[in-house]
Design an enzyme around this catalytic site. Sequence first.
Site, PDB file in Angstrom:
ATOM      1  N   HIS A 178       4.190   0.643   8.678  1.00  0.00           N
ATOM      2  CA  HIS A 178       3.718   1.846   7.988  1.00  0.00           C
ATOM      3  C   HIS A 178       2.454   2.319   8.690  1.00  0.00           C
ATOM      4  O   HIS A 178       1.709   1.530   9.264  1.00  0.00           O
ATOM      5  CB  HIS A 178       3.428   1.490   6.531  1.00  0.00           C
ATOM      6  CG  HIS A 178       3.120   2.640   5.631  1.00  0.00           C
ATOM      7  ND1 HIS A 178       1.879   3.248   5.602  1.00  0.00           N
ATOM      8  CD2 HIS A 178       3.866   3.287   4.704  1.00  0.00           C
ATOM      9  CE1 HIS A 178       1.885   4.205   4.695  1.00  0.00           C
ATOM     10  NE2 HIS A 178       3.079   4.261   4.141  1.00  0.00           N
ATOM     11  N   ASP A 189       0.876  -6.900   5.319  1.00  0.00           N
ATOM     12  CA  ASP A 189       1.014  -5.697   4.491  1.00  0.00           C
ATOM     13  C   ASP A 189       2.032  -6.019   3.405  1.00  0.00           C
ATOM     14  O   ASP A 189       3.233  -6.086   3.668  1.00  0.00           O
ATOM     15  CB  ASP A 189       1.479  -4.525   5.364  1.00  0.00           C
ATOM     16  CG  ASP A 189       1.801  -3.268   4.565  1.00  0.00           C
ATOM     17  OD1 ASP A 189       1.777  -3.311   3.321  1.00  0.00           O
ATOM     18  OD2 ASP A 189       2.105  -2.239   5.192  1.00  0.00           O
ATOM     19  N   GLN A 193       5.327  -3.471  -0.070  1.00  0.00           N
ATOM     20  CA  GLN A 193       6.714  -3.463  -0.538  1.00  0.00           C
ATOM     21  C   GLN A 193       7.200  -4.830  -0.987  1.00  0.00           C
ATOM     22  O   GLN A 193       8.213  -4.927  -1.680  1.00  0.00           O
ATOM     23  CB  GLN A 193       7.627  -2.937   0.578  1.00  0.00           C
ATOM     24  CG  GLN A 193       7.374  -1.501   0.989  1.00  0.00           C
ATOM     25  CD  GLN A 193       7.714  -0.504  -0.103  1.00  0.00           C
ATOM     26  OE1 GLN A 193       8.558  -0.751  -0.959  1.00  0.00           O
ATOM     27  NE2 GLN A 193       7.054   0.645  -0.085  1.00  0.00           N
ATOM     28  N   LYS A 206       3.006   0.374  -7.030  1.00  0.00           N
ATOM     29  CA  LYS A 206       4.384   0.057  -6.658  1.00  0.00           C
ATOM     30  C   LYS A 206       4.952  -1.094  -7.484  1.00  0.00           C
ATOM     31  O   LYS A 206       6.124  -1.451  -7.329  1.00  0.00           O
ATOM     32  CB  LYS A 206       4.460  -0.285  -5.167  1.00  0.00           C
ATOM     33  CG  LYS A 206       4.072   0.870  -4.239  1.00  0.00           C
ATOM     34  CD  LYS A 206       4.184   0.469  -2.782  1.00  0.00           C
ATOM     35  CE  LYS A 206       3.599   1.521  -1.852  1.00  0.00           C
ATOM     36  NZ  LYS A 206       4.394   2.746  -1.819  1.00  0.00           N
ATOM     37  N   CYS A 227       6.122   7.709   6.461  1.00  0.00           N
ATOM     38  CA  CYS A 227       4.900   7.222   7.127  1.00  0.00           C
ATOM     39  C   CYS A 227       5.224   6.159   8.173  1.00  0.00           C
ATOM     40  O   CYS A 227       4.473   5.186   8.346  1.00  0.00           O
ATOM     41  CB  CYS A 227       3.897   6.678   6.101  1.00  0.00           C
ATOM     42  SG  CYS A 227       3.242   7.924   4.988  1.00  0.00           S
TER      43      CYS A 227
END
Length: 409
Positions: free
Chosen positions: A123, A200, A203, A226, A364
């Site tokens: 991302h 990261d 997700q 999220k 993104c």
Amino acid sequence: MSSLGAEIREQFPILHQEVNGHPLVYLDNGASSQRPRSVIEAIKRYYELDHSNVHRGVHTLGSRATDAYEGARDKVAAFLNAKFREEIIFTRGTTTALNLVAFSYARSVCREGDEIVLTPMEHHSNLIPWQQVAKATGATLKYIPLQPDGSITLEDAEKTITERTKIVSVVYVSNVLGVTNPVKELAAIAHRNGAVMVVDGAQSTPHLKVDVQDLDCDFYAFSGHKMCGPTGIGALYGKKTLLDNMEPIEFGGEMIDRVDLYESTFKELPYKFEGGTPIIAGAVGLGAAIDFLTEVGMDRIHAHDTHLAKIAYEQLSQIEGLTIYGPRDNRTGLVTFNLKEIHAHDVATVIDQEGIAIRAGHHCCQPLMRWLNVNATARASFYLYNTEQEVELLVRALRNTEQFFESIG
């Protein structure tokens, strides 16, 4: 078959509405999830009964607000299995957390000739900060190559990560390909070469049970919105030994210890990284979201989301001319695709008329789009309140879309 979606939907007020004359089918969870009633009520209760600034006032409301804010930190630490509560830094989200690592840690350790290792699936939030570090320090960006299905191999990682590598920063779950990367194994490779591992987790945190000690990552970033929490709140986990030696990048009230006219000293962890009035209501909401997800069970959520992605892959594969991106297996919570030569924005616009919300665009991830040789894709991303019936509605809507464009073509 998973029954979780049908069981849980009643707790999400926003899902009980019609859009364009159809029941809402919300399949844009990769961008932002919805909130259960318990999270909404927790934020409402805080503002109605407990709101005050934290760490400052000695009055009752100040004490309540501080307890709620710091209680949320304890919940995050337990949710990630951090060793120490002070390893949790509240931020505005994943982007802010990754920038904190890039600007506070990376700029202090990287020198000309050093390497920062990423993947092409990152991302922009886990790409642009490292580009800026490389420009400022003279470090070099390197990329673990992608396999034809979008996955990476540990063999390629071993070749890419060297003794000159200072940082390896990789997304745990790709927001386009749905692939789950082997971050635990990547961390071991990074550490053997003297590098730190940054993850990261935007997700992954909503869908997987995360144990930062087991992963042995050095930094882990995620966003609350999220995972059933409010917008504008997230956290950075960092190993205490690293955070202790990092300098803050935001200065002002709350993060200071002593201030003189020409010099200042800073508070201990985690407060030296939380300058100004913190995101108190957001932390309260995030804590409530963690309570909710923990009660449901992260293992059950993962099984449900993976099941929906699998049946979506299987059913969408039956549509002639529809291309799905990413591996067939090792897929968490989403399916990204294009339908013939129809632009992804047009696909999303047409099925929105049937009340179905999906994402369309480059997500993104412009470098990844170029690797896929597309300008944009459509993405259906699932969460714990989605159902198999909604997958079927998506498939039917896409078939209708195909017929619609054929009729006007």
